[in-house]
Design an enzyme around this catalytic site. Structure first.
Site, PDB file in Angstrom:
ATOM      1  N   SER A  15       0.954  -1.271   0.059  1.00 27.42           N
ATOM      2  CA  SER A  15      -0.052  -0.122   0.052  1.00 27.42           C
ATOM      3  C   SER A  15       0.839   1.289   0.000  1.00 27.42           C
ATOM      4  O   SER A  15       0.506   2.306  -0.909  1.00 27.42           O
ATOM      5  CB  SER A  15      -0.960  -0.055   1.148  1.00 27.42           C
ATOM      6  OG  SER A  15      -0.305   0.239   2.470  1.00 27.42           O
ATOM      7  N   ASN A  16       1.956   1.173   0.853  1.00 20.92           N
ATOM      8  CA  ASN A  16       2.909   2.195   0.613  1.00 20.92           C
ATOM      9  C   ASN A  16       3.642   2.578  -0.677  1.00 20.92           C
ATOM     10  O   ASN A  16       3.688   3.621  -0.974  1.00 20.92           O
ATOM     11  CB  ASN A  16       3.939   2.210   1.770  1.00 20.92           C
ATOM     12  CG  ASN A  16       3.650   2.639   3.125  1.00 20.92           C
ATOM     13  OD1 ASN A  16       3.511   3.647   3.457  1.00 20.92           O
ATOM     14  ND2 ASN A  16       3.587   1.730   4.033  1.00 20.92           N
ATOM     15  N   ILE A  28      18.768  -7.125   4.753  1.00 18.33           N
ATOM     16  CA  ILE A  28      19.447  -6.937   3.340  1.00 18.33           C
ATOM     17  C   ILE A  28      20.809  -7.149   3.813  1.00 18.33           C
ATOM     18  O   ILE A  28      21.109  -6.843   4.881  1.00 18.33           O
ATOM     19  CB  ILE A  28      19.197  -5.389   3.364  1.00 18.33           C
ATOM     20  CG1 ILE A  28      17.673  -5.010   2.982  1.00 18.33           C
ATOM     21  CG2 ILE A  28      20.183  -4.661   2.338  1.00 18.33           C
ATOM     22  CD1 ILE A  28      17.231  -5.111   1.857  1.00 18.33           C
ATOM     23  N   ASN A  73      14.265   2.615   4.948  1.00 17.77           N
ATOM     24  CA  ASN A  73      13.095   1.874   5.465  1.00 17.77           C
ATOM     25  C   ASN A  73      12.115   2.838   6.332  1.00 17.77           C
ATOM     26  O   ASN A  73      12.415   3.509   6.844  1.00 17.77           O
ATOM     27  CB  ASN A  73      13.796   0.641   6.265  1.00 17.77           C
ATOM     28  CG  ASN A  73      12.758  -0.257   6.764  1.00 17.77           C
ATOM     29  OD1 ASN A  73      11.942  -0.789   5.893  1.00 17.77           O
ATOM     30  ND2 ASN A  73      12.795  -0.562   8.167  1.00 17.77           N
ATOM     31  N   HIS A  81       9.687   1.865   9.261  1.00 17.47           N
ATOM     32  CA  HIS A  81       9.510   0.945  10.208  1.00 17.47           C
ATOM     33  C   HIS A  81       8.085   1.345  11.218  1.00 17.47           C
ATOM     34  O   HIS A  81       8.080   2.456  11.424  1.00 17.47           O
ATOM     35  CB  HIS A  81      10.690   0.647  11.296  1.00 17.47           C
ATOM     36  CG  HIS A  81      10.203  -0.270  12.369  1.00 17.47           C
ATOM     37  ND1 HIS A  81      10.579  -1.788  12.040  1.00 17.47           N
ATOM     38  CD2 HIS A  81       9.813  -0.443  13.490  1.00 17.47           C
ATOM     39  CE1 HIS A  81      10.151  -2.406  12.918  1.00 17.47           C
ATOM     40  NE2 HIS A  81       9.705  -1.700  13.951  1.00 17.47           N
TER      41      HIS A  81
END
Ligand code: GAR
Length: 198
Positions: free
Chosen positions: A24-25, A98, A112, A114
């Site tokens: 969705s992001n 990663i 990222n 979070h």
């Protein structure tokens, strides 16, 4: 002829987005940047070739690249990202670790999101609903989101920005998830725009 900052002359800036699930992001970022000629979503990378994120990226006309955990660990993904001339690598619900070889090649170029106020509720196994459940169980009165650079340790890279929301005593983890996703959708595009404008 004097070029002071050749990078600032490169237009548009290229980003790639890594997803593992709903995305969705990712969808929010793709539609936001469609109207921004300065930022190009070059490709969506995923370790889950059939996830909703990949399907929606394809529907939006964005290139998708699926890879295995082994390919990530063996450096094939690093090589490919390198070829794409990327300015920023965005992890938006990407759930594999990663490798250090990737994070050191792209130091301060991987961001990222979070779903907690790090350093609280971060680390291995802390993703998605597991974070929200832990926050509710701990009876926190606030939670939020953290944008941070990615290093070789889970959720330990330098923090870029955090945004908070209230947690009510009656909130379930699903209520909290909705609040967190709203915060992410509201702030993620602007955080990226600010980083790329630096
Ligand atoms: C987001 O809430 C993001 O913060 C979280 O996964 C969700 C992905 O949602 N990421 C982590 O938990 C990483 N540790 P989306 O796929 O709908 O964007």
């Amino acid at each position: 002829m004097i070029f002071q900052n050749i990078n600032s002359m490169k237009n548009p800036k290229n980003i790639v987005i890594f997803v593992s699930g709903n995305g969705s992001n990712m969808s929010n970022l793709i539609s936001h940047f469609e109207s921004n000629p300065d930022i190009n979503v070059e490709a969506v990378f995923s370790n889950k070739k059939d996830c909703l994120g990949v399907i929606n990226a394809q529907k939006a006309g964005v290139n998708t690249i699926a890879f295995s955990k082994k390919e990530l660990e063996e450096g094939n993904v690093t090589e490919l990202v390198d070829l794409l001339n990327v300015d920023l690598i965005i992890l938006a619900g990407f759930l594999l670790k990663i490798p250090g070889e990737f994070t050191s090649r792209f130091e301060n170029e991987i961001v990222n999101v979070h779903p907690s106020l790090l350093p609280k509720f971060g680390g291995k196994g802390m993703y998605g609903k597991h974070v929200h459940k832990a926050v509710i169980e701990a009876e926190e009165t606030k939670s939020g989101i953290t944008f941070h650079y990615v290093n070789e340790h889970y959720d330990e890279g330098n923090i870029i920005e955090q945004f908070e929301c209230e947690v009510k005593p009656t909130d379930t983890w699903k209520d909290l998830q909705v609040k967190i996703q709203q915060l992410e959708h509201e702030h993620f595009p602007m955080v990226i725009e600010k980083l790329l404008a630096q």
